[in-house]
Enzyme design. Structure first.
Site: not given
Ligand code: ADP
Length: 167
Positions: A19, A43, A92, A130
């Site tokens: 990030h 969440k 990615r 993450s």
């Protein structure tokens, strides 16, 4: 070239070096980057919103032109409210592409003038997410090469604490 403002939205639960690399490169490209941390009521994050904001603020201290804010609701609305010219996202692997393309098309259908710009990850950060970082930290592995120092400290505190709380 006139300075542009890019909105970089995400969960950042927590911020990784992947990030941070995107924020640094985004700020070189656009001049200004608004890092928008999603406050997702559906969440339960590992790190509360305030802590995620603090982590990003500390880790981007050396950069100029960075704003760190929280948001909920539509990303395009957040982009308009912050006066952002583009939405910045990272790629990615192919697995990111499908998901990111769907979001980009959706956002474009809502706000046709707002472009999404993708930056390809730096190769040595391509494995970072993450969730991987949390998984490694949970089992006591080294995370210093994956996250900024402030996040490494917070991860150690989070998981040591939960080990201690066990009966
Ligand atoms: P979200 O929950 O919105 O996907 P994330 O915090 O997981 O939020 O990611 C925010 C953005 O950063 C996404 O576009 C994601 O593809 C990108 N990103 C995450 N990790 C990396 C990395 N290692 N390299 C480049 N981009 C990344």
């Amino acid at each position: 070239m006139p300075s542009m403002r890019a909105l970089y939205p995400g969960s950042f639960d927590p911020l990784t070096l992947g990030h941070l690399d995107l924020i640094e490169r985004g700020s070189q490209l656009f001049g200004e980057v608004v890092v928008a941390v999603l406050q997702n009521p559906g969440k339960t994050p590992a790190f509360p919103l305030e802590q995620r904001l603090a982590q990003i603020q500390t880790a981007t201290h050396h950069l100029s032109g960075i704003q760190v804010i929280s948001f909920d609701g539509l990303t395009v609305r957040c982009a308009l409210e912050t006066g952002s010219d583009v939405i910045l996202r990272g790629l990615r692997a192919m697995s990111d592409f499908e998901y990111e393309l769907q979001i980009a098309h959706t956002n474009r259908s809502l706000e046709p003038d707002l472009e999404t710009v993708f930056l390809a990850t730096t190769a040595h950060h391509s494995f970072l997410s993450s969730s991987v970082v949390k998984e490694v930290a949970r089992f006591g592995g080294q995370v210093d090469h994956m996250v900024p120092p402030v996040v490494a400290d917070d991860l150690r505190r989070l998981f040591n604490q939960s080990f201690r709380q066990r009966p």
